[in-house]
Write a protein that holds these residues in place. Structure first.
Motif, PDB file in Angstrom:
ATOM      1  N   PHE A   7       0.834  -1.206   0.000  1.00 57.24           N
ATOM      2  CA  PHE A   7       0.000   0.000   0.000  1.00 57.24           C
ATOM      3  C   PHE A   7       0.870   1.258   0.000  1.00 57.24           C
ATOM      4  CE2 PHE A   7      -2.392   3.323   2.209  1.00 57.24           C
ATOM      5  CZ  PHE A   7      -3.550   3.333   1.449  1.00 57.24           C
ATOM      6  N   LEU A   8       1.937   1.273   0.795  1.00 59.77           N
ATOM      7  CA  LEU A   8       2.808   2.445   0.833  1.00 59.77           C
ATOM      8  C   LEU A   8       3.519   2.646  -0.507  1.00 59.77           C
ATOM      9  CD1 LEU A   8       4.368   2.094   4.408  1.00 59.77           C
ATOM     10  CD2 LEU A   8       2.559   3.659   3.658  1.00 59.77           C
ATOM     11  N   THR A   9       3.926   1.532  -1.124  1.00 58.82           N
ATOM     12  CA  THR A   9       4.553   1.643  -2.448  1.00 58.82           C
ATOM     13  C   THR A   9       3.557   2.162  -3.475  1.00 58.82           C
ATOM     14  OG1 THR A   9       5.947  -0.254  -1.867  1.00 58.82           O
ATOM     15  CG2 THR A   9       5.879   0.385  -4.185  1.00 58.82           C
ATOM     16  N   LEU A  10       2.332   1.683  -3.378  1.00 61.74           N
ATOM     17  CA  LEU A  10       1.289   2.152  -4.286  1.00 61.74           C
ATOM     18  C   LEU A  10       1.013   3.640  -4.085  1.00 61.74           C
ATOM     19  CD1 LEU A  10      -0.878   1.492  -6.383  1.00 61.74           C
ATOM     20  CD2 LEU A  10      -2.382   0.790  -4.520  1.00 61.74           C
ATOM     21  N   LEU A  11       1.038   4.091  -2.844  1.00 55.47           N
ATOM     22  CA  LEU A  11       0.842   5.507  -2.558  1.00 55.47           C
ATOM     23  C   LEU A  11       1.959   6.347  -3.181  1.00 55.47           C
ATOM     24  CD1 LEU A  11      -0.790   7.667  -1.043  1.00 55.47           C
ATOM     25  CD2 LEU A  11       0.632   7.224   0.970  1.00 55.47           C
ATOM     26  N   ALA A  12       3.181   5.849  -3.093  1.00 57.64           N
ATOM     27  CA  ALA A  12       4.300   6.567  -3.702  1.00 57.64           C
ATOM     28  C   ALA A  12       4.150   6.638  -5.219  1.00 57.64           C
ATOM     29  CB  ALA A  12       5.613   5.894  -3.321  1.00 57.64           C
ATOM     30  N   LEU A  13       3.688   5.543  -5.842  1.00 58.89           N
ATOM     31  CA  LEU A  13       3.463   5.547  -7.287  1.00 58.89           C
ATOM     32  C   LEU A  13       2.366   6.538  -7.678  1.00 58.89           C
ATOM     33  CD1 LEU A  13       3.724   1.733  -8.119  1.00 58.89           C
ATOM     34  CD2 LEU A  13       5.365   3.531  -8.698  1.00 58.89           C
ATOM     35  N   CYS A  14       1.354   6.672  -6.850  1.00 59.25           N
ATOM     36  CA  CYS A  14       0.279   7.628  -7.134  1.00 59.25           C
ATOM     37  C   CYS A  14       0.809   9.064  -7.090  1.00 59.25           C
ATOM     38  CB  CYS A  14      -0.851   7.459  -6.125  1.00 59.25           C
ATOM     39  SG  CYS A  14      -1.757   5.910  -6.288  1.00 59.25           S
ATOM     40  N   VAL A  15       1.636   9.359  -6.097  1.00 61.17           N
ATOM     41  CA  VAL A  15       2.227  10.700  -6.008  1.00 61.17           C
ATOM     42  C   VAL A  15       3.104  10.968  -7.227  1.00 61.17           C
ATOM     43  CG1 VAL A  15       3.776  12.166  -4.670  1.00 61.17           C
ATOM     44  CG2 VAL A  15       2.125  10.710  -3.495  1.00 61.17           C
ATOM     45  N   LEU A  16       3.900   9.952  -7.615  1.00 55.83           N
ATOM     46  CA  LEU A  16       4.747  10.106  -8.801  1.00 55.83           C
ATOM     47  C   LEU A  16       3.906  10.312 -10.058  1.00 55.83           C
ATOM     48  CD1 LEU A  16       7.567  10.012 -10.084  1.00 55.83           C
ATOM     49  CD2 LEU A  16       7.320   7.509 -10.234  1.00 55.83           C
ATOM     50  N   SER A  17       2.788   9.572 -10.185  1.00 55.71           N
ATOM     51  CA  SER A  17       1.906   9.723 -11.348  1.00 55.71           C
ATOM     52  C   SER A  17       1.287  11.116 -11.386  1.00 55.71           C
ATOM     53  CB  SER A  17       0.811   8.659 -11.313  1.00 55.71           C
ATOM     54  OG  SER A  17       1.362   7.356 -11.356  1.00 55.71           O
ATOM     55  N   PHE A  18       0.954  11.658 -10.208  1.00 48.55           N
ATOM     56  CA  PHE A  18       0.383  13.005 -10.153  1.00 48.55           C
ATOM     57  C   PHE A  18       1.358  14.029 -10.735  1.00 48.55           C
ATOM     58  CE2 PHE A  18       0.266  17.043  -7.866  1.00 48.55           C
ATOM     59  CZ  PHE A  18      -1.008  17.482  -8.179  1.00 48.55           C
ATOM     60  N   PHE A  19       2.609  13.989 -10.275  1.00 48.06           N
ATOM     61  CA  PHE A  19       3.583  14.957 -10.772  1.00 48.06           C
ATOM     62  C   PHE A  19       3.886  14.748 -12.256  1.00 48.06           C
ATOM     63  CE2 PHE A  19       4.579  15.182  -6.187  1.00 48.06           C
ATOM     64  CZ  PHE A  19       4.466  16.556  -6.022  1.00 48.06           C
ATOM     65  N   MET A  20       3.916  13.491 -12.694  1.00 43.65           N
ATOM     66  CA  MET A  20       4.163  13.225 -14.108  1.00 43.65           C
ATOM     67  C   MET A  20       3.022  13.748 -14.970  1.00 43.65           C
ATOM     68  SD  MET A  20       5.793   9.374 -13.983  1.00 43.65           S
ATOM     69  CE  MET A  20       5.794   9.272 -15.775  1.00 43.65           C
ATOM     70  N   GLY A  21       1.775  13.514 -14.560  1.00 42.01           N
ATOM     71  CA  GLY A  21       0.629  14.011 -15.317  1.00 42.01           C
ATOM     72  C   GLY A  21       0.580  15.524 -15.357  1.00 42.01           C
ATOM     73  N   ARG A  22       0.858  16.167 -14.223  1.00 41.18           N
ATOM     74  CA  ARG A  22       0.835  17.622 -14.183  1.00 41.18           C
ATOM     75  C   ARG A  22       1.933  18.217 -15.056  1.00 41.18           C
ATOM     76  NH1 ARG A  22       2.097  20.704  -8.643  1.00 41.18           N
ATOM     77  NH2 ARG A  22       4.164  19.929  -9.241  1.00 41.18           N
ATOM     78  N   ASN A  23       3.140  17.685 -14.948  1.00 40.95           N
ATOM     79  CA  ASN A  23       4.255  18.200 -15.756  1.00 40.95           C
ATOM     80  C   ASN A  23       4.037  17.928 -17.248  1.00 40.95           C
ATOM     81  OD1 ASN A  23       5.494  19.068 -13.418  1.00 40.95           O
ATOM     82  ND2 ASN A  23       6.720  17.206 -13.201  1.00 40.95           N
ATOM     83  N   ARG A  24       3.444  16.753 -17.552  1.00 42.31           N
ATOM     84  CA  ARG A  24       3.175  16.413 -18.956  1.00 42.31           C
ATOM     85  C   ARG A  24       2.211  17.430 -19.571  1.00 42.31           C
ATOM     86  NH1 ARG A  24       4.534  13.711 -23.701  1.00 42.31           N
ATOM     87  NH2 ARG A  24       2.621  13.052 -24.771  1.00 42.31           N
TER      88      ARG A  24
END
Length: 463
Positions: A7-24
């Motif tokens: 779950f913690l790893t999944l949470l980290a991936l979600c945060v990373l996806s947020f920044f990637m989507g915003r920057n994209r």
């Protein structure tokens, strides 16, 4: 890998996806030369969309896998056991499986000398480890693929805001549905067991019986009385203690709320209200000790000094301490509701020549009536559902009396006593707890109906 780690790893991936989507989204907007104004949605909406695409499918897979994992492992392990063990009753197979589970996890279940169980525990350990690793890999792969797919779909014309709002709408709907289904499940689980009870004990004997003594044999080798399941002594005891508590809590809490909201200075209010609300955080067992060791002896000595016979455990002692406990519920809610009344109403009343007390009685209180009734209802529900104070201060004696100086008991206390210790759910003694729970549910429902009627009849509406 443990579920918490996943779950913690999944949470980290979600945060990373947020920044990637915003920057994209920002990169795409700058590449087209129109700036952020060329995007349909704000950059954070694209980030939220990417995070949701990474989280929701992976969480669904994690919950689904975790829900079926234990059942599948059980079937796979039992299928490898000798036929002689598979032919045993289901309860014995379950006990055998729990023992080899404990042995596989490093416990001691007396299995050191059983080669079959040792081999089965090793087989279970291998399967559990493989399942955990595969679950972690699949969940993380789904999260990564979902996040990457969402990032690749980012274009200026993509309606990311609408997409995110739709997902949030479904999440809110799902949360509401869970609450409704949980309530329905609680009602049905109580109702089915109560119906089984009423097949043995007639409904009229339960509702109108004057004696409560559920002493019945719960096994064939036990000897006990036939039992009496009259509900009225428990209902009267519950209402008696709750009434004493409300007679203490409602006036004190309501007057405290009026003073804090209308008369007290800001400094006094800032100090006093948190101090009073501390009472709500005191554990009920502490109130029980206070009632049993201080209040009950004081009431008994006071009664004896004026010639009254007071029981060592009385409804008065339990009700007084329970009233002190629920004062913060009435005070805090009433204070918030009174403060929510518009100041324009107070100013208009005072401008017409009314005094402060007249303004409170004829303007503020009618406007705040729905919230005040809700706070009193919450306090009443809290009093009816209290158990620990009654056990320690009022006892377990089911008496049909309205004398607050005698020992009584309540519905919740009897539910606890019926479900503690040696139980058999085919016996009326145990099933009586569900019947009590069902009646308690209808009592609470009746309180809500009465409160709604009072609010609708006496509420004053203002434009």
């Amino acid at each position: 890998m443990q579920t918490t780690t996943i779950f913690l790893t999944l949470l980290a991936l979600c945060v990373l996806s947020f920044f990637m989507g915003r920057n994209r989204s920002r990169v795409v907007a700058m590449r087209l030369g129109g700036g952020l104004a060329s995007l349909h949605s704000l950059p954070q909406h694209y980030g939220y969309m990417a995070a949701m695409w990474a989280a929701i499918p992976a969480l669904f897979l994690l919950v689904l896998w975790s829900g079926f994992e234990s059942t599948i492992l059980y079937k796979l392990v039992v299928a490898q056991l000798p036929q002689s063990i598979q032919d045993m009753p289901t309860s014995e197979i379950g006990l055998y499986y729990n023992q080899l589970q404990g042995f596989a996890q490093g416990g001691f279940g007396g299995t050191e000398g059983d080669p079959v169980q040792v081999a089965a525990s090793e087989h279970y350990r291998v399967l559990a480890s493989s399942s955990s690793q595969l679950k972690a890999a699949m969940v993380l792969i789904v999260a990564v693929l979902g996040g990457l797919l969402a990032v690749r779909r980012v274009t200026p014309l993509l309606r990311a805001r609408n997409h995110v709002e739709k997902i949030f709408e479904w999440i809110l709907f799902g949360s509401s549905l869970v609450a409704v289904l949980t309530t329905l499940g609680i009602i049905l689980s109580i109702l089915f067991e109560a119906v089984r009870f009423f097949k043995v004990i007639p409904l009229q004997d339960f509702l109108f019986g004057l004696q409560w003594s559920p002493q019945m044999a719960i096994r064939a080798d036990q000897v006990a009385a036939s039992g009496s399941f009259g509900f009225l002594p428990l209902l009267v005891g519950t209402l008696l203690i709750s009434t004493v508590a409300l007679l203490i809590a409602v006036p004190v809490g309501l007057m405290s709320a009026i003073y804090l909201s209308e008369y007290a200075s800001r400094r006094f209010r800032a100090v006093t209200k948190p101090v009073l609300e501390i009472l709500a955080g005191v554990p009920t067992v502490v109130y029980g000790f206070f009632a049993a060791l201080t209040v009950a002896p004081f009431i008994r000595e006071l009664g004896e000094s004026v010639g009254l016979s007071v029981a060592s455990e009385s409804a008065m002692a339990a009700g007084l301490v329970m009233g002190i406990m629920i004062i913060p519920f009435v005070m805090s809610l009433s204070d918030d509701i009174i403060n929510a009344v518009p100041d324009s109403l107070r100013e208009a009343s005072l401008g017409m020549g009314a005094t402060m007390s007249e303004t409170i009685r004829k303007v503020v209180m009618p406007a705040a009536l729905p919230g005040i009734v809700g706070g009193i209802l919450l306090a009443a529900s809290r009093a009816i559902g209290e158990t620990m104070i009654v056990v320690m201060a009022a006892g377990l004696s089911a008496k049909l009396t309205i004398n607050p100086l005698e020992a009584v008991t309540t519905i919740t206390v009897q539910i606890v006593s019926l479900l503690v210790g040696d139980q058999e759910f085919d016996n009326p003694k145990t099933l009586a707890a569900f019947a009590l729970g069902l009646v308690l549910f209808f009592v609470t429902l009746l309180l809500n109906v009465v409160a709604l009627y009072v609010v609708r009849k006496y509420r004053e509406q203002y434009e």
